[in-house]
Scaffold this active site. Structure first.
Site, PDB file in Angstrom:
ATOM      1  N   GLN A 287     -16.505   7.045   5.205  1.00 22.42           N
ATOM      2  CA  GLN A 287     -16.801   7.189   3.787  1.00 22.42           C
ATOM      3  C   GLN A 287     -17.157   5.859   3.127  1.00 22.42           C
ATOM      4  O   GLN A 287     -18.152   5.758   2.415  1.00 22.42           O
ATOM      5  CB  GLN A 287     -15.597   7.835   3.092  1.00 22.42           C
ATOM      6  CG  GLN A 287     -15.816   8.163   1.638  1.00 22.42           C
ATOM      7  CD  GLN A 287     -14.706   9.013   1.040  1.00 22.42           C
ATOM      8  OE1 GLN A 287     -14.911   9.694   0.049  1.00 22.42           O
ATOM      9  NE2 GLN A 287     -13.518   8.979   1.628  1.00 22.42           N
TER      10      GLN A 287
ATOM     11  N   ALA B 245     -10.325   3.632  10.096  1.00 20.99           N
ATOM     12  CA  ALA B 245      -8.951   4.076   9.827  1.00 20.99           C
ATOM     13  C   ALA B 245      -8.810   5.548  10.162  1.00 20.99           C
ATOM     14  O   ALA B 245      -9.784   6.305  10.125  1.00 20.99           O
ATOM     15  CB  ALA B 245      -8.585   3.847   8.361  1.00 20.99           C
TER      16      ALA B 245
ATOM     17  N   TYR C 116       1.092   8.186   7.990  1.00 22.78           N
ATOM     18  CA  TYR C 116      -0.125   7.488   7.552  1.00 22.78           C
ATOM     19  C   TYR C 116       0.222   6.200   6.825  1.00 22.78           C
ATOM     20  O   TYR C 116      -0.282   5.116   7.157  1.00 22.78           O
ATOM     21  CB  TYR C 116      -0.958   8.397   6.664  1.00 22.78           C
ATOM     22  CG  TYR C 116      -2.100   7.684   5.981  1.00 22.78           C
ATOM     23  CD1 TYR C 116      -3.164   7.177   6.720  1.00 22.78           C
ATOM     24  CD2 TYR C 116      -2.111   7.489   4.595  1.00 22.78           C
ATOM     25  CE1 TYR C 116      -4.209   6.491   6.101  1.00 22.78           C
ATOM     26  CE2 TYR C 116      -3.146   6.821   3.972  1.00 22.78           C
ATOM     27  CZ  TYR C 116      -4.188   6.325   4.727  1.00 22.78           C
ATOM     28  OH  TYR C 116      -5.208   5.646   4.114  1.00 22.78           O
TER      29      TYR C 116
END
Length: 291
Positions: free
Chosen positions: A11, A60, A125
């Site tokens: 993104q 990531a 996360y």
């Protein structure tokens, strides 16, 4: 100057590649197929071949719910990948710009989080991203860690795209009201990192350390959804009203505990580099419906 951008298909990564090319950098765009950051020797050979002057790590594992189930790959990318990049950057005397997250905090603070606040991640996360930060700090002095929150943009999956997609088939949605943050366009995050790269190119150094960067308008997910639909209708992008019902996190029954407060205090990056977050997303919505 030659920039290595990892996670180039993501993104923020795609925006980084586009903007860096526009700004005249020699760009090495490395997606996962070109560069597996979980493999130290892969990075060593890749850097030896391409000889970058600076590295921007946009790679990531960001699927927050799946991270609880896929812990090995989450830590391999977010912790070990960051460690590998820092180690090679240290060996080759290359600075590293690294993207991190608001999820290093537990969200219990009533005010925006500053860079000096104590971290307390709630899930795999957040823990993996925090440990990635730690490895960079311990290994490489010449680093920038940019913590961001509520990222959305043209690429990848994000909240804005989900809301607009659901609006095509539904007249009513239920959205969480008790989690707050500052929506952050991926393009603006990319611009920020390229600005830092340009300053490094000019000065051959930066004020290294941790910086926060997110939208300056505090809003809940529910409020964000209402604003998306409001602007979309005003622009003639959707023809109907979408009813948005406010629900609590408990009612949503999410698989992962998320920070209730994701606001980041951005004064440090403003005062140090003159970078200001505008927090605007209307242009992006318009562009999506013009395509």
């Amino acid at each position: 100057m030659k920039i290595l951008i990892t996670g180039a298909q993501g993104q923020v990564g795609k925006e980084l590649v586009s903007i860096a090319n526009q700004r005249g950098f020699d760009v090495i765009a490395a997606g996962q197929t070109e560069l597996d950051i979980t493999q130290l020797k892969n990075i060593e050979s890749y850097v030896e071949v391409h000889q970058p002057d600076i590295v921007i790590n946009a790679a990531a594992y960001t699927a927050v719910n799946k991270a609880e189930e896929e812990q090995d790959i989450t830590y391999a990318i977010n912790r070990d990948g960051a460690a590998n990049l820092a180690a090679v950057s240290k060996e080759k005397n290359i600075p590293l710009l690294h993207i991190s997250t608001d999820y290093v905090f537990d969200g219990t603070k009533s005010e925006a989080y500053s860079e000096n606040d104590t971290v307390s991640p709630l899930g795999v996360y957040g823990i993996s991203k925090w440990q990635g930060e730690e490895t960079i700090r311990q290994t490489l002095p010449e680093h920038i860690i940019l913590r961001v929150a509520w990222v959305f943009g043209e690429q990848g999956n994000n909240f804005v795209k989900t809301m607009l997609r659901l609006a095509k088939d539904r007249d009513e949605l239920s959205v969480v009201e008790d989690q707050f943050g500052g929506p952050s366009p991926s393009k603006d995050i990319a611009k920020t990192l390229i600005i830092l790269a340009e300053q490094y190119q000019k000065e051959k150094t930066l004020e290294w350390g941790i910086y926060h960067y997110c939208g300056d308008e505090k809003v809940s997910w529910c409020g964000f959804a209402k604003e998306i639909f409001k602007q979309a209708k005003e622009q003639g992008l959707i023809k109907k009203d979408i009813k948005v019902n406010a629900i609590t996190t408990a009612e949503f029954q999410d698989l992962t505990i998320r920070p209730a407060n994701s606001m980041l205090d951005c004064e440090k990056i403003k005062n140090t580099f003159g970078i200001i977050m505008l927090g605007e997303y209307q242009d992006w919505i318009n562009q999506q419906y013009e395509k």
